[in-house]
Scaffold this motif. Sequence first.
Motif, PDB file in Angstrom:
ATOM      1  N   UNK A 261      67.730  46.162 -44.625  1.00 53.42           N
ATOM      2  CA  UNK A 261      67.597  47.611 -44.885  1.00 53.42           C
ATOM      3  C   UNK A 261      66.450  48.139 -44.044  1.00 53.42           C
ATOM      4  N   UNK A 262      66.721  49.168 -43.272  1.00 55.33           N
ATOM      5  CA  UNK A 262      65.657  49.884 -42.570  1.00 55.33           C
ATOM      6  C   UNK A 262      65.735  51.361 -42.947  1.00 55.33           C
ATOM      7  N   UNK A 263      64.715  52.107 -42.550  1.00 55.07           N
ATOM      8  CA  UNK A 263      64.580  53.469 -43.070  1.00 55.07           C
ATOM      9  C   UNK A 263      65.726  54.381 -42.647  1.00 55.07           C
ATOM     10  N   UNK A 264      66.297  54.185 -41.467  1.00 56.40           N
ATOM     11  CA  UNK A 264      67.441  55.018 -41.059  1.00 56.40           C
ATOM     12  C   UNK A 264      68.604  54.835 -42.024  1.00 56.40           C
ATOM     13  N   UNK A 265      68.820  53.619 -42.478  1.00 55.35           N
ATOM     14  CA  UNK A 265      69.862  53.340 -43.476  1.00 55.35           C
ATOM     15  C   UNK A 265      69.574  54.115 -44.757  1.00 55.35           C
ATOM     16  N   UNK A 266      68.318  54.100 -45.189  1.00 55.00           N
ATOM     17  CA  UNK A 266      67.935  54.835 -46.401  1.00 55.00           C
ATOM     18  C   UNK A 266      68.208  56.328 -46.241  1.00 55.00           C
ATOM     19  N   UNK A 267      67.836  56.897 -45.102  1.00 58.01           N
ATOM     20  CA  UNK A 267      68.061  58.329 -44.879  1.00 58.01           C
ATOM     21  C   UNK A 267      69.548  58.673 -44.911  1.00 58.01           C
ATOM     22  N   UNK A 268      70.372  57.821 -44.305  1.00 59.27           N
ATOM     23  CA  UNK A 268      71.811  58.092 -44.295  1.00 59.27           C
ATOM     24  C   UNK A 268      72.417  57.934 -45.681  1.00 59.27           C
ATOM     25  N   UNK A 269      71.949  56.970 -46.450  1.00 58.13           N
ATOM     26  CA  UNK A 269      72.411  56.840 -47.841  1.00 58.13           C
ATOM     27  C   UNK A 269      71.949  58.029 -48.669  1.00 58.13           C
ATOM     28  N   UNK A 270      70.717  58.451 -48.463  1.00 49.79           N
ATOM     29  CA  UNK A 270      70.183  59.603 -49.191  1.00 49.79           C
ATOM     30  C   UNK A 270      70.983  60.862 -48.868  1.00 49.79           C
TER      31      UNK A 270
ATOM     32  N   UNK B  47      62.922  46.877 -53.067  1.00 49.43           N
ATOM     33  CA  UNK B  47      63.640  46.895 -54.344  1.00 49.43           C
ATOM     34  C   UNK B  47      64.267  48.260 -54.592  1.00 49.43           C
ATOM     35  N   UNK B  48      63.523  49.316 -54.310  1.00 47.01           N
ATOM     36  CA  UNK B  48      64.052  50.668 -54.530  1.00 47.01           C
ATOM     37  C   UNK B  48      65.199  50.976 -53.562  1.00 47.01           C
ATOM     38  N   UNK B  49      65.045  50.584 -52.309  1.00 44.51           N
ATOM     39  CA  UNK B  49      66.091  50.846 -51.320  1.00 44.51           C
ATOM     40  C   UNK B  49      67.371  50.098 -51.669  1.00 44.51           C
TER      41      UNK B  49
ATOM     42  N   UNK C 101      59.582  51.639 -39.716  1.00 44.96           N
ATOM     43  CA  UNK C 101      60.972  51.757 -40.155  1.00 44.96           C
ATOM     44  C   UNK C 101      61.451  50.526 -40.920  1.00 44.96           C
ATOM     45  N   UNK C 102      60.730  49.440 -40.788  1.00 43.10           N
ATOM     46  CA  UNK C 102      61.080  48.192 -41.470  1.00 43.10           C
ATOM     47  C   UNK C 102      60.963  48.352 -42.988  1.00 43.10           C
ATOM     48  N   UNK C 103      61.975  47.908 -43.704  1.00 45.85           N
ATOM     49  CA  UNK C 103      61.897  47.845 -45.159  1.00 45.85           C
ATOM     50  C   UNK C 103      62.118  46.414 -45.633  1.00 45.85           C
TER      51      UNK C 103
END
Length: 481
Positions: free
Chosen positions: A368-377, A209-211, A258-260
């Motif tokens: 959504x996986x964690x690499x996507x989150x890092x790049x968005x961040x 939900x947060x991602x 890495x799975x979200x």
Amino acid sequence: MKKLISLLTVLVVTMSCSKDFIERNPISTVSTEVLYKTDKDFQDAVIGIYQPFQTQYLTFWQLSDLPGDDTEQQHSAAFDLVNMNNFIINSSLNVLSTSWLNYYQIIFRANTVLSNIEKADPALVTRKDRHIGEARFLRAMAYFDLVRIFGDVPMLLAPIVATEAAQKGRDKVDTIYDEVIIKDLLDAETKLPEKYTGTDVGRATKGAARALLGKVYLTRKDFARAEAKLKEVTTMGYSLLPNFNDLWDYSKDEHHAEYIYDIEYVDGGLGLGSTFSNIFAPNLSQIINFFGLKGAGGQNGSPTEGLFSLYGPTDKRKAISVAHVIDGLVDRNGTFIPMTPIDATSYTKKYMSTLVNPNDSKANWKVIRYADVLLMYAEALNENGKTAEALTVLNQVRARAGVPAYTGLGQAETRDRIYTERRLELYLEGQRWFDLVRTGRALPVLEKQGMKPYMTVFPIPLNQIQVINNPTIFPQNPGYD
């Protein structure tokens, strides 16, 4: 979670929509008391909300990747895909009508659960908050996709009958973001657990939900809120897998560090798997045999030469993300297997999985996986003037890929490097087209491919226009009349 969905598929079909969302009727008051009483009743109903996403995301790449510049339809016999790739788009395309119906089926089911759970007895429905959180997350995800694909769409927050739906017009995108998507995700993150165990693994979590909310904020260019929300995700225990290739090794558990959030498909052999392994494979016996596939290769979604040129010589992602047919393969014994293209000259290895039956792959679709989150961040940090911090985050992804870190870049250059990194990391994962649109680069990049200025959204399906038959409240998107 995969098995739970498969066990309930037959039950879900009996509750499926008819051919138009406006024809859907709410469950009758007589059956409601029987269907929605216990905690298990609501758990089963929530699983029914997940199920249409499985169907929808089998073709999601046609809307999220194929119009972009990293994916092309080389197999010319698939006329609709060639047309989509070249922006020859009309409102009769099958992927548009099926997508519309799938998303409104999800919304109808979520609305039905949310409407009935309000009056449910907490003593009987012991996981009430979790059921609400899941339903709201899934409804938000459906609306997020809808507005990115079609623009203004009808906003339905409760089950309605056909006569009401026939008078329901299209609501503004901003209204849907404010009144449904963001509110649902904010509520979902307070109600969903951080993780599950056993057969519940695969359901929406607080991190999902947060991602997704971070991506929503980024899409709306609310970079301050995007930074704050995505930062929260980075504190929740997620991490990059050390080896990029492990993301695509289907002999291993896909629910890793890495799975979200994924669209879940049942393990191959049960007839409820995904079609990804077949549709993205070239139709060559050498490839079919090498990867242990069954059936024919669809030769779809080929990587472009422009994407190939972006990967550096040390980039570990290239070998699994993109491949030329003429480069052949090397088997376990070190023997080179030569190949000659029949139609498609390039393909991706990301979705290759050993199959028991054709079109029955265990490969999930990574939402959504964690690499996507890092790049968005990193993108949000950079847009907020924190370029040095953004480079630190960006370099986490680059380090895993085996490519040099960036240092000393300005904001504009960092912005471009982040955009490129998303292409290299997230190829054929449903990101490129939406990235181009949300950053205002779609037309400059794709005009030579056939894109026109009005094509940042797709046409409303013709059958929906015809059913409403009232352009005052339900007009076609400009340019597609």
